[in-house]
Design a protein around this motif. Structure first.
Motif, PDB file in Angstrom:
ATOM      1  N   ALA A   1       0.844  -1.202   0.000  1.00  0.00           N
ATOM      2  CA  ALA A   1       0.000   0.000   0.000  1.00  0.00           C
ATOM      3  C   ALA A   1       0.874   1.245   0.000  1.00  0.00           C
ATOM      4  N   LYS A   2       1.870   1.227   0.899  1.00  0.00           N
ATOM      5  CA  LYS A   2       2.756   2.398   0.992  1.00  0.00           C
ATOM      6  C   LYS A   2       3.422   2.682  -0.340  1.00  0.00           C
TER       7      LYS A   2
ATOM      8  N   ARG B   1       3.988   5.885  -5.213  1.00  0.00           N
ATOM      9  CA  ARG B   1       4.119   6.035  -6.659  1.00  0.00           C
ATOM     10  C   ARG B   1       2.889   6.708  -7.274  1.00  0.00           C
ATOM     11  N   GLY B   2       2.019   7.235  -6.411  1.00  0.00           N
ATOM     12  CA  GLY B   2       0.949   8.085  -6.925  1.00  0.00           C
ATOM     13  C   GLY B   2      -0.388   7.419  -7.173  1.00  0.00           C
ATOM     14  N   THR B   3      -0.532   6.150  -6.800  1.00  0.00           N
ATOM     15  CA  THR B   3      -1.853   5.538  -6.950  1.00  0.00           C
ATOM     16  C   THR B   3      -2.828   6.205  -5.971  1.00  0.00           C
ATOM     17  N   ALA B   4      -4.029   6.456  -6.422  1.00  0.00           N
ATOM     18  CA  ALA B   4      -5.022   7.112  -5.558  1.00  0.00           C
ATOM     19  C   ALA B   4      -5.394   6.186  -4.406  1.00  0.00           C
ATOM     20  N   PRO B   5      -5.521   6.728  -3.202  1.00  0.00           N
ATOM     21  CA  PRO B   5      -5.834   5.891  -2.034  1.00  0.00           C
ATOM     22  C   PRO B   5      -7.097   5.056  -2.242  1.00  0.00           C
ATOM     23  N   LEU B   6      -8.121   5.672  -2.835  1.00  0.00           N
ATOM     24  CA  LEU B   6      -9.351   4.902  -3.025  1.00  0.00           C
ATOM     25  C   LEU B   6      -9.142   3.734  -3.972  1.00  0.00           C
TER      26      LEU B   6
ATOM     27  N   LYS C   1      -3.678   8.591   4.120  1.00  0.00           N
ATOM     28  CA  LYS C   1      -3.346   9.404   2.948  1.00  0.00           C
ATOM     29  C   LYS C   1      -4.574  10.175   2.481  1.00  0.00           C
ATOM     30  N   LEU C   2      -5.689   9.498   2.507  1.00  0.00           N
ATOM     31  CA  LEU C   2      -6.956  10.071   2.048  1.00  0.00           C
ATOM     32  C   LEU C   2      -7.386  11.212   2.973  1.00  0.00           C
ATOM     33  N   GLY C   3      -6.953  11.132   4.236  1.00  0.00           N
ATOM     34  CA  GLY C   3      -7.314  12.175   5.188  1.00  0.00           C
ATOM     35  C   GLY C   3      -8.610  11.893   5.912  1.00  0.00           C
ATOM     36  N   ARG C   4      -9.271  10.825   5.548  1.00  0.00           N
ATOM     37  CA  ARG C   4     -10.520  10.483   6.233  1.00  0.00           C
ATOM     38  C   ARG C   4     -10.759   8.978   6.050  1.00  0.00           C
ATOM     39  N   ALA C   5     -11.692   8.473   6.818  1.00  0.00           N
ATOM     40  CA  ALA C   5     -12.032   7.064   6.644  1.00  0.00           C
ATOM     41  C   ALA C   5     -12.806   6.896   5.342  1.00  0.00           C
TER      42      ALA C   5
END
Ligand code: B12
Ligand code: B12
Lengths: 276, 462, 462, 276
Positions: free
Chosen positions: A65-66, A71-76, A121-125
Motif C-alpha cells: 500500500a505504501k 508512486r501516486g496511486t489514488a488511495p481509493l 493518505k486520504l485524510g478520512r475514513a
C-alpha cells in the motif's frame, strides 16, 4: 491390544468414510483457482495488494500500500481496485472450502492494516457501505457467532457497531435510534434468551423505528421462531451477514429477505431448503 | 482447601479403564452410585422459551421436566437415572429461583424414589454469568450471585453441583478465530487453569457443608467451542487437528477442579474427561451418539468407552410423537446404558468398550486423540509436568500431536491437507515455546492485552 | 405369480443369524446392498403439517428431507444410508404427487451419490388407503389409487416399495378391545394373510417391471397396534403377554409378502421380522432404541440383534439444536449402524448381537418372545404347518405361549398377575380351537360379522 | 448358548427392573377394594346388578335386571342405583391400574345388555347425559383412539355419535349442526391430517356454530398445536372423554377446560404438567 489387531484386518470403508479427504482435489495455488482468477486484478500495483490480502500477510500488504501510494496511486484505488479484490477472492475461496476461517481472519487483518495506511493518505475514513448494529441477547454469553458476524461485515466494507454480549434490550433500541443501521443482527443461543428478539422488535415498533432487517442466529434459535414475529429474519451462517446487509441496502424488506434467503446468499441452505 | 496436583496416573494401564467403573466411585443421595459397576443414564432438557419470565413459571417447568423423566424411567424399567439442569441466567442470578427450582425437582425425584425404589440423582449446573469485560471474574456482582446460588442449590437438595466456567475465554476466542495456537494454549491452559482454581476452591468448600458433591467443570468455552466450530467433515471454520490440540490442552485445565477436591461424576460435555479419568480415577459423565439432539460430533460411540453416566447433552422441552422430550431422551440414554450394563454383567465390558472406541478412532483426528489408550498417553504427558500448569498443558498438546502424526504415518488416520498443514504448523510453534512458564506468560502479556480488548489480566491476578 | 409357502427354515440354527447378514442379500441402485455384510442406517421423517396442501409444497418438503439427510451422511462419514418416505394420504391418492415426490428425492440422492460416492437407497411406503366399510379392500377407488401410485413410484426411481396393509383390522380391533384372542387370531392370522396375498401378488408383479424391489409389509395395524396399546410397564390397556401372542401370530401373516415374491429388506416397524428372517433368509429393517422419537417400546436394544437396515421409525420434520431432524436422526441410526459394522469387521458380531438381545430378553414378555433363539422357535412352529395359514398362525401363538411360560418357570421372566392370567387364559382358548381351518372360519363367521359392523367378509372372498 | 450362561450369572437388577411386578400389591377381590367399597351399593338387588357389571358378565347382568324388574324395582333405579354404580367401580379400578381395558369393555357390554332390558320396561331409552360427536380426520385411518373415546362416553351415559374415520370436514360440520353436541371430539394421528382440526374449527365459526369444546388427541397431535386455534382442547387419554364432556355440560368453556384439564380428569397428566 485388540484395537491395533483390529486396525490390521478391518475394512474401514465399511465403518466410515472421510469424504473430506475423498473429494479433495489436487493442491493448487490460490491465485490459480478459476474463481479467484475472475476477480484478481492483473495490473500492478493492484495485483500485489490483492495477493498480500489473499496470503493474509499484513506486513506485505502495508508495504504494498505504501509503495503504491508513494508512486501516486489514488488511495481509493488502492482500497477498491486492490485490497477489496483480494478480499473478494478470499470469500470465494472460503465459500468453496479451499480457505478456512483463520485464513479469512488473517486476510481481514491484512486488509485492515493496509486500508488504514490508505485512509491516512486520504485524510478520512473511506465511506462505508452502510452501518449494521450487532448484539448478543440479554443473559446470553455466547458471542462467537456475533464476533464472526462483525468480522465478516467489517471485512466487506460495512460499519459494524458491536454492542457486545448480555446486552439489555433497551440498549439495543437506543443503538438503533442512534446509528440508524440498515440492519440489526441479534445473536442468542438459548431457549430462554432468544425471547429477547420479539421483545426488541416490539419495542422498536412501539417507538416507530423500522429496521428493515432483524437478523438473528444461534444454537436454540430456529427459523420458525424468528419468523414468528415481525421484522425477524433467520440468519444461518455468519458469512451470510454482508450479503444480507447488501440486500437490505438494496431496499429489500424483511419479508423479501425471508423469501429469497438462499438466492441472496447464493448457496444451498438446508434451513431454507423449502425456499430454494 | 489446598490444591493437590497430580503427578501420577490413577490407572497403571489404559486397559484397566472401562465404562461403569471408576477407581473412586461416588455415592449420592437416593441411592445412586457412579463408577461403582454400572452406568447411569442422564437426561438434560432446556426450559421452554418464555418459562424464564417468572419464578413461578420456571419452577413449574422444572418440576414438569423431572416428572416426565421419572415417569418414563419407571415405565421402561431403568434401575437408576440422573436429571441434570443447566441453569439459565435467571436461575443462577436470583438465588431464590435457584433454590425453588432445585427443590421442585428434588421433591419429584424423591417421590419416585420412595414409591418405586428407582434410584435418582439431581445435578444442578450453575451458569457462569461472569463477564471478564464487565466487572471481571472475581468478586463482581455476577460472581457473588453464583456463589450464593451454589449455596441455595445445595440446601434445596441437589445431589451434585457442576459448572462450565469461562476463564480464558477472551484469549481463546481470539486464538480460534486467528488459528493462533499460542493464544489457545494461553487461554485454556494457563488462564483457564488459574480461574478454575479460584472457582473450585470456593465451590468445593461450599458443597462440603451439605450432602452435595462438587462434581466438576468442563471446558465447554474452550475445547467444545473449538469442536463445535470445527464441525463435521466438510466444516470450513477450524481444522479438526487444531480442535484436537485444544482438547488435549483442556484436559490440563479441567483437571484443576479435581485437584481442588471435585469428586465427579465430571460433567458430560467434557470430551477431555477420558484423560482426566485416566489421571485421577474419578467417575465421568459423557455425551455422544445420544446427544445428536444437541450437536453433531464425529465420535458418537467412542465417548462411551469409559463413561460412568451417559447423557443426551440438551434438548428442547417439547413433545415428540414418542412423548415429551424428557421421557424420550432419557429412554435413549437409558437403553444405551442398559447395553453397557449388560456387557458388564456378562463379562463383556472390555469388548464392547473396544467396539465403541474403534468405531470412531480413525473417523477423525479428534477420535484418534481421545481413544482411551491415546487419551492415557496425554494424561501421562500431563502428570509428568503435573506441578506446572503451563508446561503440562503444552506437553498435552505436543503428545496429542505425536499421537495424530503416528496414526497418520501408520496410514490409519487419513487427513486432508488442511488438517495436516495446520497440525504441522501448530506443532512447530508449540515446540518453539519456552520451557519456563514465566517467560511464556511474559511473551503473551506483551501481545494479547493489546490485541484483545475484552481480556482482563486482573481477573487472573496478572 | 404363485405363492410359495415356506415349509422349511432358511437357517439351520438360530446362531447363524446375525445383523448385517442375510441368506439372500438384496442389491438396490446407487450401490446399496442389504444383508451383504454391513448394516445400513435409515431415516424417516414425516412431512411438516400443512405441506400436504399442494403438490408443489409437498414436493419441496420431500426434497428438503432428502437433502438434509444426505448432507449429514457425508458430514459424519456414513458409507451408506436409506431414506424412507411413508406416504401421507395425498401422496398415494394422487399418483402424480407420488411420482413427483419420489422423483424429487431420487434426484437429491443421485446427486450425492455422484458427487461423494455415498451409497443411498430410497424407499417409498405407499399408504394403505383402503377402508373395509367404504368400498372394501378389493377394486375400490382407494385400492386402484394405490396400485397406480406404486407404478408411478417405481417409474420415478424408488429403490424399493413397502406397505403396511390393513387386512383384518376390523376384527383385530374388536379383539384388542375385548381381549378376545380368537378374534386376534382370526383378524391377523387368517384375514390378514388372505389380504396380503391379494395385495402382494399385484405389487410384486408391478415392481418386476422396474429397477425397484418389492420389499415387504409389516403388521402395523395388528401387532404394532397391540404393542402400542400395551404400552410401558405401567400401561393399563392390554397385557404384554397378549401383545406378544399377537406378535407371534403376525409373523405368520407378514410372511405372506415374501411368499408372494417380496425380497426385503422388510419394513422397519415389523418387530416380527426376526421370525421371518429366520424362516426366509431375507434382509430386514428394524427400529428400536433410535426410534424413541416415534414411540416407546420395551426392547430398544433387542431389535438390533439380526437387523440389516436400522431405522428411527418416524419423527417430526423440524429443527433440533443439533440441526434439522432428518440430519439428527440419521446420525442417531448411523452411529448405531457404525457400531454394528465395527463389530462385523472385527469379528465380534455375535457377541454384540447377544448383548443387544440379553439387554431386553427379560425386561418384558415381548422381548422374551422375540429374542432370536425364541423367534427361531416360533418360525419353526410356523413352517411345520406352513401350507395352512390358520394352523400356522395358531401354532405360532402356542409356541410363543410355551416360550414365555418356560422363561417364567425358570424364574428368568417375571410377570404380573395380569400378564400371567391373560397368558394362561389365552393359551387355553388357543388350545381348544379346532384343528381344521374350515371349522375355525365357520365358527368365526357365525359370530364376528354380527358383532362387528365394519367387518366386510367380501373383502376376503368369504 | 451364551445367553443362557449369562442368565445364570447376570444380576438383572443392574440392567432393568420390572416395576409393574415390584409394586404389585397382594391380590384382592374387586369388591374389597376401598375405592370400590365407596361406590358399591350394599342393598339388593342393586348390589348384584353392580357386581355383574364389575365382573363383566353380560348374562348375569341381564338376569339380575330381569329379576329385579320382575320384583318391582323401577327400571330407572335398576340403571342408576345398580348398573351405573358398577360401572363407576370399574372406572375406579381402571384408574388405579387394577383393571385393564378389556375388563372395562366387557363391563360396558354387560351394562349395555342389562340396560336394554330396563329400557324396554321403561318404554323408552333412558335420557342421556348429553350428546357428543366423534370423528377421525379426513385421510386418516387411525381410529382406535376414537373407538375408545366412543366406548367410554357410552359407558358413562353419553349419547356418542360415531362418524367413523376418514371423515370429510364438511360432514363433521353438518353433524354438529344436526346433533348440537356438548362436545366434538376429533382424532388424528398424523402431521398431515391433524390440519383438519383448525379447518373444522374455522368452518364452525363461520357458520356461527359454537361447540363449547373441541377435543382432539392422537400420535402426532400435541397440545401446542391444538391450542394454536380457537375451541381446541388437547385430549390425552380416551377415558378422560366423559369427564371432559361433563365439564362441558357444566358450562365450562374451552378455555376453562384447557386451564383446568388435570383437575377435571382428576389425575396427574404429564402433558399438562405445567398446569397442575
Ligand atoms: C461453546 C458453547 C458455550 C460457551 C460459549 C463461548 C463463547 N465464547 O461464546 C460457554 C462455555 C461460555 C457456554 C456457556 C453456557 N452454555 Co453453551 N454452548 C456452547 C456450544 C457448544 C457452541 C456454541 C458456539 O460457540 N457455536 C459456534 C458459533 C460460531 O455458532 P453460533 O454462535 O451459533 O453462530 C453461528 C450461526 O448461528 C450464525 N450466526 C450467529 N449470529 C448470526 C447473525 C446473523 C445476522 C447471521 C447471518 C448469522 C449468525 O453464524 C455462526 C455460523 O457461521 C452450544 C451448542 C450448540 N448446539 O449451539 C452450547 C449451548 C448454546 N449452551 C447451552 C447452555 C445451556 C449453556 C449454559 C447456560 C450452561 C450452564 N448452565 O453453564 C452456559 C451459559 C451460562 C450463562 N451465562 O447463562 C445450551 C443452550 C440450551 C438452552 N437453554 O437453550 C447449548 C445449546 C448446548 C446444549 N445443547 O445444551 N456455552
Ligand atoms: C397402529 C398404527 C397404525 C395402524 C392403525 C390401526 C387402527 N385401527 O387405527 C395402521 C397400520 C392402519 C397405520 C397406518 C398408517 N400409519 Co400409523 N401408526 C400406528 C401407531 C403405531 C399406533 C396408533 C394407535 O393405534 N395408538 C393407540 C391408540 C389407542 O392411540 P390414539 O389413537 O392416539 O388414542 C389415544 C389418545 O390419543 C387419546 N385420544 C384419542 N382421541 C381422543 C379424543 C379425546 C376427546 C380424548 C380425551 C382423548 C383422545 O386416547 C387414546 C389413549 O387413551 C402410531 C404410532 C404413534 N406414535 O402414535 C402410528 C402412526 C400414527 N402412523 C403413522 C403413519 C405414517 C401411518 C401410515 C401413513 C404409514 C403408511 N404410509 O403406510 C399409514 C396410514 C395410511 C393412510 N391411510 O394414510 C405415523 C404418522 C406420521 C405422521 N405423518 O404424522 C405414526 C405416528 C407412526 C410413526 N411414528 O411413524 N398406523
Amino acid at each position: 491390544m485388540a484395537l491395533l489387531d483390529w486396525a490390521k484386518k478391518a475394512d474401514f470403508d465399511m465403518i466410515f468414510k472421510r469424504y473430506n479427504v475423498i473429494i479433495e482435489g489436487p493442491a493448487i495455488k490460490p491465485e490459480d483457482d478459476p474463481d479467484v482468477k475472475k476477480v484478481l486484478p492483473t495490473a500492478e500495483p493492484f495485483k500485489s495488494l490483492a495477493m498480500a490480502v489473499i496470503f493474509g500477510d499484513s506486513e506485505k500488504a502495508v508495504q504494498a500500500a505504501k509503495s503504491a501510494l508513494d508512486r501516486g496511486t489514488a488511495p481509493l484505488d488502492v482500497i477498491e481496485k486492490g485490497l477489496a479484490k483480494g478480499m473478494d477472492a478470499v470469500s470465494a475461496l472460503y465459500a468453496k472450502g479451499a480457505y478456512f476461517l483463520p485464513d479469512i481472519m488473517l486476510s481481514a487483518d491484512a486488509m485492515t492494516a493496509a486500508m488504514q495506511v490508505a485512509e491516512q493518505k486520504l485524510g478520512r475514513a473511506r465511506e462505508k457501505k452502510g452501518t449494521v448494529v450487532s448484539f448478543v441477547a440479554e443473559g446470553d454469553p455466547h458471542d462467537i457467532g456475533k464476533n464472526l458476524v462483525v468480522m465478516f461485515l467489517k471485512a466487506n466494507g460495512f460499519e459494524a457497531i458491536d454492542l457486545g454480549r448480555d446486552v439489555p434490550n433497551s440498549q439495543v433500541v437506543d443503538a438503533v435510534k442512534k446509528y440508524k443501521p440498515v440492519m440489526l443482527t441479534g445473536t442468542a443461543l438459548m431457549t430462554t434468551t432468544m425471547t429477547a428478539f420479539p421483545k426488541v422488535a416490539e419495542m422498536l415498533k412501539e417507538q416507530g423505528l423500522s429496521v428493515p432487517v432483524f437478523g438473528c442466529g444461534g444454537g436454540a434459535v430456529k427459523r420458525d421462531f424468528v419468523e414468528s414475529y415481525d421484522m425477524g429474519v433467520y440468519g444461518v451462517k455468519a458469512f451470510h451477514a454482508p450479503k444480507l446487509a447488501e440486500a437490505a441496502l438494496a431496499g429489500k424488506s424483511f419479508k423479501d429477505i425471508r423469501k429469497e434467503y438462499p438466492k441472496i446468499v447464493g448457496e444451498f441452505v438446508a434451513e431454507y431448503a423449502d425456499r430454494m | 482447601m489446598g490444591v493437590r496436583r497430580y503427578t501420577k496416573m490413577a490407572y497403571k494401564d489404559p486397559d484397566e479403564m472401562v465404562f461403569g467403573h471408576a477407581k473412586f466411585p461416588v455415592l449420592e443421595h437416593w441411592n445412586v452410585q457412579f463408577g461403582a459397576g454400572y452406568v447411569v443414564p442422564e437426561v438434560k432438557v432446556a426450559p421452554e422459551p418464555g418459562t424464564e419470565r417468572s419464578k413461578e413459571t420456571l419452577v413449574k417447568e422444572m418440576a414438569s421436566i423431572a416428572e416426565q423423566a421419572a415417569a418414563r424411567a419407571v415405565d421402561i424399567g431403568l434401575p437408576a437415572f440422573m436429571v441434570e439442569q443447566e441453569h439459565v441466567f435467571q436461575q443462577t442470578y436470583h438465588a431464590d429461583w435457584g433454590y425453588a427450582c432445585t427443590l421442585a425437582q428434588a421433591e419429584v425425584l424423591k417421590k419416585y424414589y420412595d414409591e418405586y425404589g428407582v434410584c435418582a440423582a439431581l445435578r444442578q449446573t450453575v451458569g457462569d454469568l461472569r463477564i471478564e469485560e464487565k466487572g471481571g471474574l472475581r468478586g463482581s456482582e455476577y460472581d457473588n450471585a453464583i456463589a450464593q446460588c451454589v449455596e441455595e442449590c445445595c440446601k434445596a437438595g441437589a445431589s451434585d453441583i457442576c459448572a462450565e466456567t469461562m476463564g480464558g475465554k477472551s484469549v481463546l476466542d481470539y486464538g480460534v478465530m486467528r488459528g493462533d495456537i499460542r493464544a489457545i494454549l494461553f487461554g485454556i491452559g494457563y488462564l483457564g487453569s488459574i480461574d478454575m482454581e479460584y472457582f473450585w476452591k470456593r465451590t468445593v468448600a461450599q458443597c462440603a457443608k451439605y450432602d452435595t458433591r462438587p462434581a466438576g467443570d468442563t471446558n465447554c468455552s474452550g475445547a467444545n467451542t473449538c469442536m463445535y466450530v470445527a464441525g463435521g467433515l466438510l466444516g470450513k471454520d477450524m481444522s479438526h487437528t487444531g480442535a484436537a490440540l485444544a482438547r488435549a490442552i483442556s484436559a490440563a485445565r479441567s483437571l484443576v477442579a479435581v485437584e481442588c477436591g471435585a469428586t465427579g461424576p465430571l460433567k458430560d460435555c467434557g470430551y477431555e474427561n477420558t484423560i482426566i479419568k485416566a489421571i485421577t480415577g474419578v467417575p465421568i459423565c459423557q455425551e455422544g451418539k445420544n446427544a445428536v439432539c444437541a450437536h453433531a460430533d464425529v465420535m458418537g460411540n467412542l465417548t462411551c468407552q469409559v463413561v460412568d453416566c451417559w447423557s443426551n447433552e440438551s434438548v428442547f422441552h417439547r413433545e415428540e410423537m414418542g412423548g415429551p422430550t424428557p421421557a424420550v431422551w432419557l429412554q435413549a440414554t437409558g437403553y444405551e446404558a442398559a447395553l453397557m450394563n449388560t456387557a458388564i454383567q456378562t463379562g463383556n465390558a472390555k469388548t464392547l468398550r473396544d467396539l465403541y472406541t474403534f468405531t470412531d478412532m480413525f473417523r477423525d483426528p479428534q477420535g484418534t486423540l481421545l481413544a482411551y489408550p491415546n487419551a492415557y498417553r496425554v494424561g501421562k504427558a500431563i502428570v509428568e509436568y503435573g506441578k506446572d500448569i503451563y508446561l503440562r498443558a503444552r506437553a498435552a498438546a505436543l503428545e496429542a500431536s505425536k499421537i495424530m502424526m503416528e496414526a497418520y504415518e501408520a496410514k490409519l488416520l487419513q487427513m486432508t491437507r488442511f488438517e495436516l498443514d495446520t497440525l504441522r504448523k501448530y506443532t512447530s510453534i508449540l515446540e518453539s515455546l519456552p520451557m519456563e512458564a514465566e517467560i511464556f506468560v511474559d511473551q503473551c502479556m506483551r501481545e494479547y492485552p493489546r490485541k484483545i480488548p475484552t481480556f482482563d489480566p486482573k481477573s487472573y491476578g496478572l
